[in-house]
Design an enzyme around this catalytic site. Sequence first.
Site, PDB file in Angstrom:
ATOM      1  N   LYS A  51     -72.249 121.513  23.307  1.00 17.76           N
ATOM      2  CA  LYS A  51     -72.750 122.728  23.964  1.00 17.76           C
ATOM      3  C   LYS A  51     -73.964 122.366  24.823  1.00 17.76           C
ATOM      4  CE  LYS A  51     -69.915 125.150  21.350  1.00 17.76           C
ATOM      5  NZ  LYS A  51     -68.671 125.670  21.865  1.00 17.76           N
TER       6      LYS A  51
ATOM      7  N   SER B 274     -64.420 125.099  25.519  1.00 23.50           N
ATOM      8  CA  SER B 274     -65.716 125.786  25.514  1.00 23.50           C
ATOM      9  C   SER B 274     -66.706 125.293  26.561  1.00 23.50           C
ATOM     10  CB  SER B 274     -66.361 125.714  24.131  1.00 23.50           C
ATOM     11  OG  SER B 274     -66.939 124.445  23.909  1.00 23.50           O
TER      12      SER B 274
END
Length: 196
Positions: free
Chosen positions: A91, A50
């Site tokens: 993230k 990710s």
Amino acid sequence: MSESVSRSSNRVKSSWKEFWEWTKALLIAIALAVIIRTFLFAPFLVDGQSMVPNLADNERLIVNKLIYFIREPERGEILVFHATAEKDYIKRVIGLPGETVEMVDDKLYINGEEQHESYLQGVKEEYRENGLNYTADFGPVKVPEGHVFVMGDNRPNSEDSREIGPVPFEAIVGRAELVFWPLSEVHMLHWGGEGT
């Protein structure tokens, strides 16, 4: 006879004293390690794709756990947070408390102002050359107070605030500071203006 007993007794006392000194040193080292890991820094394993192209699967990072006790997260920083009771995610901070986040035609807007995402420049250009958008349109999303809106750098393949919603401050573990493994990839992660 009493002299040899005395020497033997001194040796035993000396051995015990040395053992106790080593034990104290070991206990202090363990206590310091626990304090550092609990309150200051911790290792983190990147699990998945990710954050590609900026962080790779199985890279190991040092996470600064102290920074967000001193101040709130800033746009562009990469942070680790508790996504579930069993799983931590990594993230990038996109939107801050009170801001409105929107993606239109592969352009990120914060409060209606277009943002330059330098950390995705190359990959966005590759997608554009193939007639594709790197990030699907979404929003507008208003970020609640005490929360941040986060996204993975691998926008087509990231479960982030677009699905799980904004992340509350209390779920944040810390900021990723340094890639320390593999050795060929060791580097500091730099902030300061990267989110704009």
